[in-house]
Design an enzyme around this catalytic site. Structure first.
Site, PDB file in Angstrom:
ATOM      1  N   LYS A 127       0.811  -1.226   0.000  1.00  0.00           N
ATOM      2  CA  LYS A 127       0.000   0.000   0.000  1.00  0.00           C
ATOM      3  C   LYS A 127       0.842   1.273   0.000  1.00  0.00           C
ATOM      4  O   LYS A 127       0.444   2.288  -0.562  1.00  0.00           O
ATOM      5  CB  LYS A 127      -0.964  -0.007   1.182  1.00  0.00           C
ATOM      6  CG  LYS A 127      -2.106  -0.985   0.981  1.00  0.00           C
ATOM      7  CD  LYS A 127      -3.267  -0.709   1.906  1.00  0.00           C
ATOM      8  CE  LYS A 127      -4.500  -1.482   1.499  1.00  0.00           C
ATOM      9  NZ  LYS A 127      -4.346  -2.941   1.745  1.00  0.00           N
ATOM     10  N   GLU A 149     -10.223   7.214   3.695  1.00  0.00           N
ATOM     11  CA  GLU A 149     -11.078   6.334   4.469  1.00  0.00           C
ATOM     12  C   GLU A 149     -10.327   5.017   4.625  1.00  0.00           C
ATOM     13  O   GLU A 149      -9.430   4.703   3.846  1.00  0.00           O
ATOM     14  CB  GLU A 149     -12.410   6.098   3.761  1.00  0.00           C
ATOM     15  CG  GLU A 149     -12.411   5.009   2.701  1.00  0.00           C
ATOM     16  CD  GLU A 149     -11.674   5.379   1.429  1.00  0.00           C
ATOM     17  OE1 GLU A 149     -11.591   6.584   1.118  1.00  0.00           O
ATOM     18  OE2 GLU A 149     -11.178   4.460   0.755  1.00  0.00           O
ATOM     19  N   SER A 416       1.587  -9.787  -1.272  1.00  0.00           N
ATOM     20  CA  SER A 416       1.254  -8.361  -1.107  1.00  0.00           C
ATOM     21  C   SER A 416       1.547  -7.822   0.282  1.00  0.00           C
ATOM     22  O   SER A 416       1.789  -6.633   0.444  1.00  0.00           O
ATOM     23  CB  SER A 416      -0.219  -8.140  -1.455  1.00  0.00           C
ATOM     24  OG  SER A 416      -1.059  -8.983  -0.690  1.00  0.00           O
TER      25      SER A 416
HETATM   26  C1  LIG Z   1      -5.215  -3.917   1.241  1.00  0.00           C
HETATM   27  C2  LIG Z   1      -4.524  -5.171   0.949  1.00  0.00           C
HETATM   28  C3  LIG Z   1      -4.890  -5.989  -0.153  1.00  0.00           C
HETATM   29  C4  LIG Z   1      -6.074  -5.712  -1.024  1.00  0.00           C
HETATM   30  O1  LIG Z   1      -6.023  -4.536  -1.769  1.00  0.00           O
HETATM   31  P1  LIG Z   1      -5.758  -4.525  -3.328  1.00  0.00           P
HETATM   32  O2  LIG Z   1      -6.071  -3.123  -3.703  1.00  0.00           O
HETATM   33  O3  LIG Z   1      -6.663  -5.512  -3.971  1.00  0.00           O
HETATM   34  O4  LIG Z   1      -4.338  -4.867  -3.537  1.00  0.00           O
HETATM   35  C5  LIG Z   1      -4.149  -7.120  -0.415  1.00  0.00           C
HETATM   36  N1  LIG Z   1      -3.105  -7.471   0.357  1.00  0.00           N
HETATM   37  C6  LIG Z   1      -2.722  -6.735   1.429  1.00  0.00           C
HETATM   38  C7  LIG Z   1      -1.568  -7.192   2.241  1.00  0.00           C
HETATM   39  C8  LIG Z   1      -3.416  -5.566   1.754  1.00  0.00           C
HETATM   40  O5  LIG Z   1      -3.039  -4.848   2.822  1.00  0.00           O
END
Ligand SMILES: *Cc1c(COP(=O)(O)O)cnc(C)c1O
Length: 440
Positions: A127, A149, A416
Site C-alpha cells: 500500500k 477512508e 502483497s
Molecule cells: C489492502 C490489501 C490488499 C487488497 O487490496 P488490493 O487493492 O486488492 O491490492 C491485499 N493485500 C494486502 C496485504 C493488503 O493490505
C-alpha cells in the site's frame, strides 16, 4: 541481465470486447483469441474498454480533472520521478526481493514458486507504494491536508505514515464498528499524528466512512487531497494507483529475467480492490505468454453474503463513481460481503480488471477462507514467512496450480503483505478450536 523481446501480435485492438464465458476462470479459447491484441496503456479518459469513467455529481468533476491534469503533468517528470524513487528506496526499502520458495516447490512437486516480497515494504505491504506516490502529487498541488477512508486500517496506517513523513495534516475516516475491531491500527494512526474520525451512521463500517470522507473532502477540496487506497473510484484514481503500483511488476519482470532468463508462466495476485494485482499485471500485459491470474475471496462459499468474489460472481454496474463488475443485493445496492481477510471484502473491483476479464487477458479464480488459511500455515512452516491473509489467497491458488505443471514451469506470486497483523486473529481461531493448523 538478459532481455526477452515482447510479443505484440497484431489483430483486435486492446479495447475490443470479447464475449465472456460468464464463469470465474475465463475460457482458454477466449484467452487465445484475445492474445492477438496489441496492448496499450489505459486511455487518458479513464476508460478501460467500457469500464471506469466518472460517475460523480457535476461539482466533483473539476476537482478530479485538476488531479488528472496534475498526474499527467508530473508522472513522467524527472524531478518528480527522482523524489518518488528516493522515498521508495530510502523510506520503503525498495526494491523488494524476488524469492524462490525451494522448500514449498519441492513439497508440491511441480512448478517453481517465486514470491515477489511486497511484504518487506515499510509498513508490511504494497500500500505504501501508492500512498507515497499520491502524497507527492498532493505536495505538487500545494495541498496541506490529506484525507482518506479505511476499513481494516491498513490504508489508514499507510496514509498516516506518509502524511507524517511529508509534514501534512491527516484525517482518516473509519467506521465506528471497524475502529472497535481494529484498535491497534487506530492507535498506530494516532501515534503518527492522524486524526481518526469515527463514522457513526448506518452500519458504521467502510461504506459510511467513505461517505463521510467524501463529504469532508468536498467541504474543503481547495486545501485537501483525497488519498484513495486501491485501483478503484472515479477517473483518474484507477489510472494513478495502477501507475504507482506498477513498480511491483516492473521490478519482478526484470528480476525474473535475471534469475531464470525467461518470464514466468503465470503471475498470480489476490484481488480486493485490485491494486496489488494490477501493479503486478501491468508490466506483463504485453507478454502474451504470461497467464495473469487474479484470486478473489470465496469466504465461506459462493453464496450471497458469504464471499467477496466480485469478478467471479458479480455483474457490471456503477458503484462509488465508476463502472465495473460489482456484487449487488436485490435492490441493486452494493451487496453484503465477507472474507476472513479484511483487506479483500469489497463488493466492487478496479475497472481495468473487469476489462481484462472480458477480453480474456486475465483470469479470475476464487479461494475459500479454509484454503487461504492452509496456505497461511504452509508458507509459515515451509519457508519461515508468515503471509498476510490477503496474500494467502494468491498463494493458495498457486499451490493448486503448481503440482499439475511441469518442473520447468514458473509461477510468480505477489506476496502483497506480511501476516503479523493477522496472527492474533488466527491465534484466536485456533484457540477456540475453529481452525486446526495442518500437521506439517
Ligand atoms: C489492502 C490489501 C490488499 C487488497 O487490496 P488490493 O487493492 O486488492 O491490492 C491485499 N493485500 C494486502 C496485504 C493488503 O493490505
Amino acid at each position: 541481465m538478459s532481455t526477452i523481446p515482447r510479443m505484440f501480435p497484431a489483430g483486435v485492438t486492446y479495447g475490443a470486447t470479447l464475449p465472456t464465458d460468464g464463469g470465474c476462470a475465463c475460457a482458454a479459447a477466449a484467452r487465445a483469441a484475445s492474445l492477438a491484441t496489441p496492448p496499450a496503456p489505459p486511455a487518458a479518459d479513464g476508460l478501460f474498454g467500457p469500464y471506469g469513467g466518472q460517475y460523480v455529481p457535476e461539482h466533483i468533476k473539476p476537482v478530479l480533472d485538476e488531479l488528472a491534469a496534475t498526474f499527467e503533468r508530473y508522472h513522467a517528470d524527472p524531478d518528480f520521478l527522482a523524489e518518488l524513487e528516493y522515498y521508495l528506496t530510502r523510506y520503503s526499502g525498495r526494491q523488494t526481493p524476488l524469492f524462490l520458495c525451494a522448500n514449498l516447490t519441492a513439497r508440491l512437486g511441480g512448478a517453481k514458486i517465486y514470491l515477489k516480497r511486497e511484504d518487506l515494504n515499510h509498513l508490511g505491504a504494497h500500500k505504501v507504494n501508492n500512498t507515497i506516490g499520491q502524497i507527492l502529487l498532493a505536495k505538487r498541488m500545494g495541498k496541506k491536508k490529506v484525507i482518506a477512508e479505511t476499513g481494516a486500517g491498513q490504508h489508514g496506517v499507510a496514509t498516516a505514515a506518509t502524511a507524517a513523513l511529508m509534514g501534512m495534516q491527516c484525517t482518516i475516516h473509519m467506521g465506528a464498528e471497524d475502529m472497535e475491531r481494529q484498535k491497534l491500527n487506530v492507535f498506530r494512526m494516532r501515534m503518527m499524528g492522524a486524526e481518526v474520525v469515527p463514522a457513526m451512521s448506518g452500519q458504521r463500517t467502510l461504506k459510511e466512512a467513505v461517505d463521510e470522507a467524501l463529504a469532508a473532502w468536498l467541504g474543503d477540496a481547495e486545501n485537501t487531497f483525497y488519498l484513495l487506497g486501491s485501483a478503484v473510484g472515479p477517473h483518474p484514481y484507477p489510472r494513478i494507483v495502477r501507475h504507482f503500483q506498477s513498480v511491483i511488476g516492473r521490478e519482478a519482470r526484470a528480476q525474473m529475467l535475471e534469475a531464470e532468463g525467461r518470464l514466468p508462466d503465470c503471475a498470480v495476485a489476490c484481488v480486493g480492490g485490485g491494486s496489488n494485482a494490477i501493479g503486478l499485471f501491468a508490466e506483463f500485459i504485453p507478454d502474451a505468454s504470461v497467464r495473469l491470474i487474479g484470486v478473489e475471496p470465496a469466504g465461506r462459499g459462493l453464496t450471497y453474503g458469504d464471499h467477496a468474489a466480485t469478478l467471479c460472481m458479480g455483474t457490471p454496474g456503477v458503484m462509488h463513481g465508476f463502472h465495473s463488475y460489482m456484487l449487488k443485493d436485490e435492490a441493486g445496492e452494493p451487496a453484503a460481503v465477507y472474507s476472513i481477510s479484511a483487506g479483500l471484502d469489497y463488493p466492487g473491483v478496479g475497472p481495468e480488471h473487469s476489462h481484462l476479464k472480458d477480453i480474456g487477458r486475465a483470469e479470475y479464480a476464487s479461494v475459500t477462507d479454509a484454503e487461504a488459511l492452509d496456505a497461511f500455515f504452509t508458507l509459515s512452516r515451509t519457508e519461515g514467512i508468515i503471509p498476510a491473509l490477503e496474500s494467502s489467497h494468491a498463494l493458495a491458488h498457486a499451490m493448486k496450480l503448481a503440482p499439475a505443471m511441469g518442473r520447468d514451469a514458473i509461477i510468480l506470486v505477489n506476496l502483497s503483505g506480511r501476516g503479523d497483523k493477522d496472527v492474533a486473529q488466527v491465534e484466536e481461531m485456533v484457540s477456540a478450536g475453529l481452525v486446526t493448523p495442518p500437521s506439517l
